[in-house]
Write a protein that holds these residues in place. Structure first.
Motif, PDB file in Angstrom:
ATOM      1  N   PRO A   1       0.872  -1.003   0.099  1.00  0.00           N
ATOM      2  CA  PRO A   1       0.033  -0.014   0.031  1.00  0.00           C
ATOM      3  C   PRO A   1       1.032   1.217   0.013  1.00  0.00           C
ATOM      4  CG  PRO A   1       0.171  -0.963   2.266  1.00  0.00           C
ATOM      5  CD  PRO A   1       1.086  -1.940   1.434  1.00  0.00           C
ATOM      6  N   LEU A   2       0.811   2.143  -1.094  1.00  0.00           N
ATOM      7  CA  LEU A   2       1.402   3.266  -1.129  1.00  0.00           C
ATOM      8  C   LEU A   2       0.357   4.364  -0.769  1.00  0.00           C
ATOM      9  CD1 LEU A   2       3.961   5.105  -1.895  1.00  0.00           C
ATOM     10  CD2 LEU A   2       3.159   4.883  -4.417  1.00  0.00           C
ATOM     11  N   GLY A   3       0.663   5.243   0.288  1.00  0.00           N
ATOM     12  CA  GLY A   3      -0.438   5.946   0.843  1.00  0.00           C
ATOM     13  C   GLY A   3      -1.459   5.549   1.802  1.00  0.00           C
TER      14      GLY A   3
ATOM     15  N   SER B   1      -3.606  13.191  -0.779  1.00  0.00           N
ATOM     16  CA  SER B   1      -3.791  11.820  -0.215  1.00  0.00           C
ATOM     17  C   SER B   1      -4.429  10.934  -0.932  1.00  0.00           C
ATOM     18  CB  SER B   1      -4.410  12.072   1.228  1.00  0.00           C
ATOM     19  OG  SER B   1      -5.593  12.820   1.024  1.00  0.00           O
ATOM     20  N   ILE B   2      -3.951   9.785  -1.240  1.00  0.00           N
ATOM     21  CA  ILE B   2      -4.487   8.770  -2.114  1.00  0.00           C
ATOM     22  C   ILE B   2      -3.804   7.618  -1.926  1.00  0.00           C
ATOM     23  CG2 ILE B   2      -3.068   9.081  -4.044  1.00  0.00           C
ATOM     24  CD1 ILE B   2      -5.514   8.563  -5.847  1.00  0.00           C
ATOM     25  N   GLU B   3      -4.464   6.265  -1.955  1.00  0.00           N
ATOM     26  CA  GLU B   3      -3.750   5.106  -1.854  1.00  0.00           C
ATOM     27  C   GLU B   3      -3.785   4.460  -3.000  1.00  0.00           C
ATOM     28  OE1 GLU B   3      -4.054   2.058   1.558  1.00  0.00           O
ATOM     29  OE2 GLU B   3      -5.777   1.865   0.595  1.00  0.00           O
ATOM     30  N   PHE B   4      -2.440   4.015  -3.204  1.00  0.00           N
ATOM     31  CA  PHE B   4      -2.268   2.935  -4.381  1.00  0.00           C
ATOM     32  C   PHE B   4      -1.884   1.478  -3.762  1.00  0.00           C
ATOM     33  CE2 PHE B   4      -0.875   7.092  -6.147  1.00  0.00           C
ATOM     34  CZ  PHE B   4      -1.903   7.289  -7.401  1.00  0.00           C
ATOM     35  N   LEU B   5      -2.657   0.660  -4.187  1.00  0.00           N
ATOM     36  CA  LEU B   5      -2.297  -0.703  -3.785  1.00  0.00           C
ATOM     37  C   LEU B   5      -1.520  -1.331  -4.954  1.00  0.00           C
ATOM     38  CD1 LEU B   5      -5.620  -1.752  -2.031  1.00  0.00           C
ATOM     39  CD2 LEU B   5      -3.890  -0.860  -1.187  1.00  0.00           C
ATOM     40  N   ILE B   6      -0.182  -1.579  -4.774  1.00  0.00           N
ATOM     41  CA  ILE B   6       0.705  -2.238  -5.718  1.00  0.00           C
ATOM     42  C   ILE B   6       0.770  -3.563  -5.546  1.00  0.00           C
ATOM     43  CG2 ILE B   6       2.894  -1.868  -6.968  1.00  0.00           C
ATOM     44  CD1 ILE B   6       3.005   0.937  -5.614  1.00  0.00           C
ATOM     45  N   GLU B   7       0.615  -4.510  -6.569  1.00  0.00           N
ATOM     46  CA  GLU B   7       0.428  -5.723  -6.322  1.00  0.00           C
ATOM     47  C   GLU B   7       2.042  -6.493  -7.000  1.00  0.00           C
ATOM     48  OE1 GLU B   7      -3.075  -8.438  -6.116  1.00  0.00           O
ATOM     49  OE2 GLU B   7      -4.082  -6.218  -6.875  1.00  0.00           O
ATOM     50  N   THR B   8       3.000  -6.732  -6.376  1.00  0.00           N
ATOM     51  CA  THR B   8       4.147  -6.967  -7.208  1.00  0.00           C
ATOM     52  C   THR B   8       5.094  -8.033  -6.621  1.00  0.00           C
ATOM     53  OG1 THR B   8       6.339  -5.783  -7.306  1.00  0.00           O
ATOM     54  CG2 THR B   8       5.087  -5.445  -5.415  1.00  0.00           C
TER      55      THR B   8
ATOM     56  N   PRO C   1       2.599  -5.847 -11.933  1.00  0.00           N
ATOM     57  CA  PRO C   1       1.648  -6.552 -12.858  1.00  0.00           C
ATOM     58  C   PRO C   1       0.475  -5.826 -12.685  1.00  0.00           C
ATOM     59  CG  PRO C   1       2.553  -7.843 -11.163  1.00  0.00           C
ATOM     60  CD  PRO C   1       3.407  -6.699 -10.980  1.00  0.00           C
ATOM     61  N   HIS C   2      -0.003  -5.396 -11.398  1.00  0.00           N
ATOM     62  CA  HIS C   2      -1.186  -4.699 -11.414  1.00  0.00           C
ATOM     63  C   HIS C   2      -1.506  -3.901 -10.093  1.00  0.00           C
ATOM     64  CE1 HIS C   2      -5.572  -4.972 -10.081  1.00  0.00           C
ATOM     65  NE2 HIS C   2      -5.653  -5.247 -11.181  1.00  0.00           N
ATOM     66  N   LEU C   3      -2.190  -2.755 -10.320  1.00  0.00           N
ATOM     67  CA  LEU C   3      -2.305  -1.643  -9.342  1.00  0.00           C
ATOM     68  C   LEU C   3      -3.964  -1.212  -9.323  1.00  0.00           C
ATOM     69  CD1 LEU C   3      -0.418   1.511  -9.209  1.00  0.00           C
ATOM     70  CD2 LEU C   3      -2.438   1.747  -9.889  1.00  0.00           C
TER      71      LEU C   3
END
Length: 505
Positions: free
Chosen positions: A151-153, A162-169, A175-177
């Motif tokens: 989780p970024l943010g 403020s915002i949340e990026f969920l980076i799957e890696t 590969p997915h966000l």
């Protein structure tokens, strides 16, 4: 030709089946979905779609009543109209409408806890209907050995919104966000309601602070067309100058962030200095660094003193300095290597979603309201030239903005020459209250087309759908990580140049 259309009390009202067919067929034939929203209708919901063509915005609506279980639902458009994907999620969050068979109905603008009621834009405000905010864990889309979600943010370093990026890696590749912007939800739709049009302009300016002028213009265009109001020629030109200064400021900010991501301290400082100078020019003209408090329904709310020779000289000097600094960036092989082929947005995806502003133009999709549906001073100025960059990567998006920096300086200078040195007076009296009905207005922000659909009832705003280009474009952030890694993330995010406040309204 104008950027606004009066559409009567409800727009074009169709039966649900016919409405679905019209939206699907029009988009299939090349029209662009510019917006989709709901308005409470005494227990039912009026669904309204905004369809954009090269020379017009059309409004088509339908009424959807609750089913036997009290649920308002309709067949989702998203599979046939990809641009509806986020609009339908927002519709579910705010109006409680269920788009059946939607690909992913996760919370977007507002994470309502449990059975918490929806805010219902257009319905009378009530403490008993205020939603309770929840916090659900983020979704997981990619499974496999070594995969995890980062989780970024929502809170990050610096001055990022403020915002949340969920980076799957699996560790480096992305590969997915997933994007979760609801942390900034401010209930803007309800803030417009029950206000006279003149007061509601102040809310429009705060939908997205970095595009205050563009949102004020879009709102005013809707009301002015609905009320058949003529804006004085001098006020139209002043509006254009303010809009172009706002555009320059935003494009400089994006360039500054790209330089910062590359660790170029001198370039970061230089473009930050240029941006500060532009914001001070805005402040000198209208006593607000964000251009607020000057645009109003019918013209200008305060007088503006124009010293055309001095301002023109300053803009020409600023343009020369910016060109020199852009040329220095273009001569930096290490900088260009970080941008070239990074975060590419395919032209087919850009067309399918109707990408706006520099993001769309960099991928060959040019939807510029200033050219297609000119308004204010753009009716009198030379047509806005098209950029010739279509590779769709971070470098293309940057070059589109650098092209627009030069264009914006030229447009502002041309408008100043038409104005001459003078004091442009504010409206002598407030504009008359608009008649009841629905008006749609548009303007071109630095991020792309801004649209406001405003319904007036009994002299006050009953419903305002304020759609930023940031909301329309951010969904594309999912689609640009093709082989990119973590160190590419700040370049891709900066190149989008979006305001997250304008997403989670």
């Amino acid at each position: 030709m104008t950027a606004s259309v009066p559409v009567g009390p409800r727009g074009r009202l169709l039966a649900l089946g016919e409405w679905e067919g019209v939206v699907r067929s029009r988009v299939g034939a090349g029209s662009r979905l510019a917006g989709l929203y709901g308005t409470d209708e005494e227990g039912s919901c009026q669904l309204t779609a905004l369809l954009a063509d090269a020379d017009r915005l059309e409004v088509v609506s339908t009424i959807v009543a609750p089913d036997r279980d009290g649920v308002i639902c309709y067949p989702s458009l998203s599979r046939d109209v990809p641009a509806a994907f986020w609009y339908e999620r927002a519709l579910h969050d705010l109006s409680g409408v269920v788009p059946l068979r939607h690909p992913r109905l996760d919370p977007l603008l507002l994470d309502r806890a449990g059975t918490s009621p929806a805010p219902l834009p257009g319905a009378p405000a009530s403490e008993t209907t205020r939603p309770t905010i929840g916090e659900r864990p983020g979704p997981v889309d990619v499974a496999g050995h070594g995969m995890f979600t980062l989780p970024l943010g929502p809170v990050r370093s610096g001055v990022f919104e403020s915002i949340e990026f969920l980076i799957e890696t699996p560790g480096e590749d992305i590969p997915h966000l997933n994007v979760r912007p609801h942390y900034k939800h401010r209930g803007i739709a309800k803030q417009f309601e029950s206000r006279p049009a003149g007061d509601a302009v102040l809310v429009a300016e705060r939908v997205e602070g970095i595009s205050s002028v563009a949102h004020a213009l879009a709102f005013c265009h809707a009301i002015e067309t609905l009320g058949d109001l003529e804006v004085p020629a001098e006020a139209r030109l002043v509006r254009t100058v303010l809009a172009e200064l706002e555009r320059i400021s935003n494009h400089l900010d994006v360039t500054m962030r790209l330089a910062d991501a590359a660790g170029l301290a001198v370039a970061t400082s230089r473009f930050g200095w240029h941006k500060e100078r532009v914001m001070r020019l805005l402040s000198e003209l209208c006593r607000s660094r964000f251009g607020r408090g000057t645009v109003t329904v019918g013209g200008l709310s305060r007088g503006v003193r124009i010293d055309a020779p001095a301002l023109t000289t300053e803009l020409r000097r600023l343009d020369q300095r910016i060109r020199a600094d852009v040329a220095a960036l273009e001569s930096s092989a290490s900088f260009l290597d970080r941008l070239r082929t990074t975060g590419p947005l395919e032209a087919q995806v850009a067309r399918r979603y109707g990408a706006l502003g520099p993001i769309g133009r960099a991928s060959g999709v040019d939807n510029d309201v200033r050219r297609e549906r000119p308004y204010d001073g753009y009716l009198d100025l030379a047509p806005v030239p098209r950029p010739r960059v279509t590779t769709g990567d971070v470098l293309a998006r940057a070059r589109v903005r650098w092209h627009e920096l030069t264009t914006s300086h030229e447009l502002a200078i041309d408008a100043l020459e038409m104005l001459g040195s003078r004091d442009v007076a504010p409206l002598a009296a407030p504009a008359p209250a608009p008649p009841d009905g629905l008006g749609v207005g548009a303007a071109e922000s630095a991020q792309g087309e801004v649209v406001h659909a405003v319904e007036i009832s009994r002299g006050v705003v009953r419903r305002c759908f304020a759609r930023s280009a940031s909301f329309h474009n951010l969904v594309l952030f999912h689609d640009v990580f093709a082989g990119d890694v973590f160190t590419d993330f700040p370049f891709i995010e900066a190149s989008f140049g979006l305001g997250y406040a304008g997403v989670a309204m």
